[in-house]
Design an enzyme around this catalytic site. Structure first.
Site, PDB file in Angstrom:
ATOM      1  CE1 TYR A 144      35.842  46.092  40.999  1.00 18.15           C
ATOM      2  CE2 TYR A 144      33.695  47.018  41.593  1.00 18.15           C
ATOM      3  CZ  TYR A 144      34.761  46.172  41.872  1.00 18.15           C
ATOM      4  OH  TYR A 144      34.743  45.401  43.019  1.00 18.15           O
ATOM      5  CE  LYS A 148      34.643  42.819  40.949  1.00 16.23           C
ATOM      6  NZ  LYS A 148      35.461  41.704  41.461  1.00 16.23           N
TER       7      LYS A 148
END
Length: 261
Positions: A144, A148
């Protein structure tokens, strides 16, 4: 304020949590809001809710076409949809890595790619990506976090390439935000005090709320931010400004050595 009067806003992952708060904020300021979500909920502030998985290009294209057919165009795009599951690298397998990158980074690319032609044709538009402090430093959830971080560079590429065409692209990077997302629900089941513990790391003494993030997104999407392009607005209560617990430990150590009165 009615900063989005007569404007159409599309929010991905807008059925709950931060996305729902963004939808409510923009709708409250006059926008006609469309929500794209793979698990839509009834009700809410959206004038139109479309079921679609942002990782499915055909579904994305059909969903955006439906929004354009109903509203005539999209003025504001907020890429909020994301996926996160594995907490560390040891737990993360190749399939996990792919799922999390597609759900966060590739999904934003696919939706933006479909929305851009209409914005370019009108010569105006605002795109806001919802990033994370995970994209700035290591705080767990590595796949994740990588997604990002990639999203931040995508923002910069968009800002440079599409700024001359009248389209501004920016990012809001939240710190910990208390939501009802599955990832937080799982953590709360293990440790009901997790948000209280996390609040100790924040100089403001609390974690964020979805409304905190929605306010920042609304600013970047509004015309008043007309000269803001390629920026990353960190909304984290001061988390990445410094480490208060570490400073406290260092201060105590200095006091023990008699160097502080």
């Amino acid at each position: 304020m009615r900063r989005f009067e007569d404007k159409v806003a599309l929010i991905t992952g807008g059925a709950r949590g931060i996305g729902r708060a963004i939808a409510g904020r923009l709708a409250g300021e006059g926008a006609r809001v469309a929500v794209l979500d793979k698990d839509p909920e009834e009700g809410g502030p959206a004038a139109l809710t479309v079921r679609a998985d942002v990782t499915d290009e055909a579904a994305v294209n059909d969903a955006v076409d439906r929004v354009i057919a109903q509203f005539g165009g999209i003025d504001v795009l907020v890429n909020n949809a994301a996926r996160t599951a594995k907490g560390n690298l040891e737990q993360t397998g190749p399939e996990d890595w792919e799922v999390e990158l597609r759900g966060t980074l590739t999904g934003a690319f696919l939706v933006t790619r479909r929305v851009l032609p209409g914005m370019v044709a009108r010569g105006v538009g605002a795109v806001v990506m919802v990033g994370s402090v995970n994209g700035l430093t290591a705080v767990g959830n590595p796949a994740y976090s990588a997604a990002k971080a990639g999203l931040l560079n995508y923002v910069k590429s968009m800002a440079v390439e599409y700024g001359p065409k009248g389209i501004r692209t920016n990012m809001v990077s939240p710190g910990t935000v208390r939501t009802d997302s599955p990832s937080w629900t799982r953590r709360l089941e293990v440790d009901p005090d997790v948000f209280t513990k996390l609040a100790r790391w924040y100089p403001l003494g609390r974690v964020g709320t979805p409304d905190d993030i929605a306010a920042a997104v609304a600013f970047l999407a509004a015309d008043e931010a007309g000269f803001v392009n390629g920026a990353n607005l960190v909304v984290d209560g001061g988390l990445t400004a410094g480490l208060p617990l570490m400073i406290e430990e260092l201060t105590l150590e200095t006091k023990e050595h008699g160097q502080v009165s």
